[in-house]
Scaffold this active site. Structure first.
Site, short mmCIF file in Angstrom:
data_model
loop_
_atom_site.label_atom_id
_atom_site.label_comp_id
_atom_site.label_asym_id
_atom_site.label_seq_id
_atom_site.Cartn_x
_atom_site.Cartn_y
_atom_site.Cartn_z
N ASN A 91 6.22 -3.14 -0.07
CA ASN A 91 6.14 -4.50 0.47
C ASN A 91 4.94 -4.71 1.39
O ASN A 91 4.49 -5.83 1.58
CB ASN A 91 7.43 -4.82 1.23
CG ASN A 91 7.40 -6.18 1.89
OD1 ASN A 91 7.46 -7.21 1.22
ND2 ASN A 91 7.29 -6.20 3.21
N TYR A 156 -8.12 -10.01 -2.00
CA TYR A 156 -6.66 -9.98 -1.96
C TYR A 156 -6.09 -10.38 -3.32
O TYR A 156 -5.21 -9.71 -3.87
CB TYR A 156 -6.16 -10.93 -0.87
CG TYR A 156 -4.66 -11.11 -0.82
CD1 TYR A 156 -3.85 -10.13 -0.25
CD2 TYR A 156 -4.05 -12.25 -1.34
CE1 TYR A 156 -2.47 -10.29 -0.20
CE2 TYR A 156 -2.68 -12.42 -1.29
CZ TYR A 156 -1.90 -11.43 -0.72
OH TYR A 156 -0.53 -11.60 -0.67
N LYS A 160 -3.87 -8.13 -6.00
CA LYS A 160 -2.53 -8.51 -6.43
C LYS A 160 -2.44 -8.67 -7.95
O LYS A 160 -1.41 -8.37 -8.55
CB LYS A 160 -2.09 -9.78 -5.71
CG LYS A 160 -1.86 -9.59 -4.22
CD LYS A 160 -0.86 -8.48 -3.94
CE LYS A 160 -0.54 -8.33 -2.47
NZ LYS A 160 0.46 -7.28 -2.20
#
Length: 261
Positions: A91, A156, A160
């Site tokens: 996470n 980022y 992802k």
């Protein structure tokens, strides 16, 4: 619904606040043995005290998830203490706005380390243990940026998107050992980090969301419990969007306008 998560050992990185902490609480309610890590000791201590007041045990450890050896030592300690690792949730992550042209090589490397390398580290370490046990579940945090990249958050978003692809590869390679691997994509979720932007932008942010509300960490947490549970035993290699239907159509505001008329 019987989840089969009682007495399962659940490990959550970045579990001291926001989505991670909500997930830790949801698993604790299921009777799981919950371990979390974070980099800030004071947040870990606060979370542990909060859970104790609610009647739940929470095992905490200060860990930098970008350091393979630290994560590996933590996993070894968990196995020594509890005998196994049933669920591992990657996470932890971070993001900030910065134009791509202004990134230094080190800036870029730092984003890759926390948002992609740490996913690989945690997953591989967990899988090695789960292979010995003939089973386990790994859940990886992706982002809506993996679906539609954001200007100002290019590294980022790239990380992802890579997490989504890596999750599929992991699911395919580790299925023979009884290991399921899935990713999850949060939408607009009210956390400590997002709250200022939500308060600033208000209803403008809801125009992209058919359900027309901001998600809460608990919305994510219950979905993660489902993905980790026996009920989801035939689900692997997928990415679950938990976003209130964000941008599932080009004009989600249209239906709300028609309803008002």
């Amino acid at each position: 619904m019987e989840t089969g998560l009682k007495n399962k050992v659940v490990v959550i990185t970045g579990g001291s606040q926001g989505i991670g902490k909500a997930a830790a609480r949801a698993f604790a309610r299921e009777g799981s043995i919950v371990y979390i890590c974070a980099r800030r000791k004071e947040r870990l201590e606060a979370a542990k005290e909060e859970f104790a007041e609610e009647g739940y045990a929470l095992h905490t450890r200060q860990v930098d998830v970008t350091q393979y050896m630290e994560v590996e030592r933590w996993a070894e300690e968990i196995v020594q203490e509890s005998g196994k690792i049933d669920v591992w949730i990657n996470n932890a992550g971070t993001n900030h706005f910065q134009m791509l042209i202004d990134y230094t090589p080190q800036d870029f490397a730092d984003m890759v380390n926390i948002n992609l390398n740490s996913i690989f580290f945690g997953s591989q370490i967990a899988a090695k243990q789960m292979r010995k046990q003939n089973g386990g579940v790994i859940l990886n945090a992706a982002s809506y940026a993996a679906v539609t990249p954001l200007a100002g958050k290019s590294p980022y978003a790239a990380c992802k998107a890579a997490v989504v692809s890596l999750t599929k590869s992991m699911a395919g390679e580790w299925a023979p050992y009884g290991i399921r691997v899935n990713a999850y994509i949060p939408g607009l979720i009210r956390t400590e980090i997002s709250r200022p932007n939500i308060e600033k932008m208000g209803d403008a942010l809801l125009r992209d969301i058919p359900l027309h509300r901001v998600g809460e960490p608990e919305d994510l947490a219950e979905s993660l419990v489902f993905l980790a549970s026996d009920t989801a035993g035939y689900i692997t290699g997928t990415t679950l969007e938990i976003s209130g239907g964000k941008r599932c159509v080009q004009n989600p505001w249209y239906a709300w306008e028609q309803m008002e008329d």
